[in-house]
Design an enzyme around this catalytic site. Sequence first.
Site, mmCIF file in Angstrom:
data_model
loop_
_atom_site.group_PDB
_atom_site.id
_atom_site.type_symbol
_atom_site.label_atom_id
_atom_site.label_comp_id
_atom_site.label_asym_id
_atom_site.label_seq_id
_atom_site.Cartn_x
_atom_site.Cartn_y
_atom_site.Cartn_z
ATOM 1 N N HIS A 159 37.290 12.831 15.368
ATOM 2 C CA HIS A 159 37.381 12.274 14.029
ATOM 3 C C HIS A 159 38.608 11.356 13.905
ATOM 4 O O HIS A 159 39.603 11.516 14.624
ATOM 5 C CB HIS A 159 37.448 13.391 12.980
ATOM 6 C CG HIS A 159 36.123 14.074 12.798
ATOM 7 N ND1 HIS A 159 35.860 14.935 11.759
ATOM 8 C CD2 HIS A 159 34.971 14.005 13.526
ATOM 9 C CE1 HIS A 159 34.609 15.362 11.845
ATOM 10 N NE2 HIS A 159 34.053 14.816 12.911
ATOM 11 N N GLU B 287 40.944 11.071 11.692
ATOM 12 C CA GLU B 287 42.217 11.697 11.323
ATOM 13 C C GLU B 287 42.858 12.379 12.530
ATOM 14 O O GLU B 287 44.074 12.271 12.757
ATOM 15 C CB GLU B 287 42.017 12.766 10.235
ATOM 16 C CG GLU B 287 41.267 12.319 9.009
ATOM 17 C CD GLU B 287 39.756 12.453 9.130
ATOM 18 O OE1 GLU B 287 39.184 12.067 10.166
ATOM 19 O OE2 GLU B 287 39.156 12.934 8.161
#
Length: 174
Positions: free
Chosen positions: A75, A77
């Site tokens: 992901h 992040e």
Amino acid sequence: MKRTDYISWDEYFMGVALLAARRSKDPNTQVGACIVSPENIILSTGYNGLPCCCSDDVFPWEREGAETKYPYVVHAELNAILNAGGRVLRGARLYVALFPCNECAKAIIQSGIREIIYFSDKYAETANIRASKRMLDAAGVRYHPLQTELASITLDFRAPESAGIPQKSDADEK
Ligand SMILES: Nc1ccn([C@H]2C[C@H](O)[C@@H](COP(=O)(O)O)O2)c(=O)n1
Ligand SMILES: [Zn+2]
């Protein structure tokens, strides 16, 4: 006189996150992230993609079926946290195109990031995002959507003089 139509810090850093998202090969959802220090210095960026050495052309990008992208994609992040390369993230802000999932929330909390500014919360009704918010609330990590009056920002890769964009010359200033 100084310009008055400059973008805000939040617009700038979310712009960087949205630009990072344009690197994603995910055909359905492109997510970008930008981590910023309390002094407004960019510490790291990331987008959703496969781990290095895992070919974009070999691993699946499907959402459903026998083989999906979900076990493989890192992901945005988490990539941004990992890309920080040991920089101190304590007290930092995270700008992200999509509200962080429960797994990223764990990494966000543990890395010391204290504020999340997000763009979309399209999976808000899922158990995953509810768990994420529960952990962020417990850890005192603040989160809120980007606040802006802007509808878009255009990047023009042509040199201003060849794009017909009027330029202020030194002579205009005198
Ligand atoms: N906060 C998030 C949420 C999701 N992602 C990534 C993971 C996938 O590549 C894509 C979501 O795919 P979809 O289920 O919408 O087809 O976005 C992320 O990086 N950060
Ligand atoms: Zn995640």
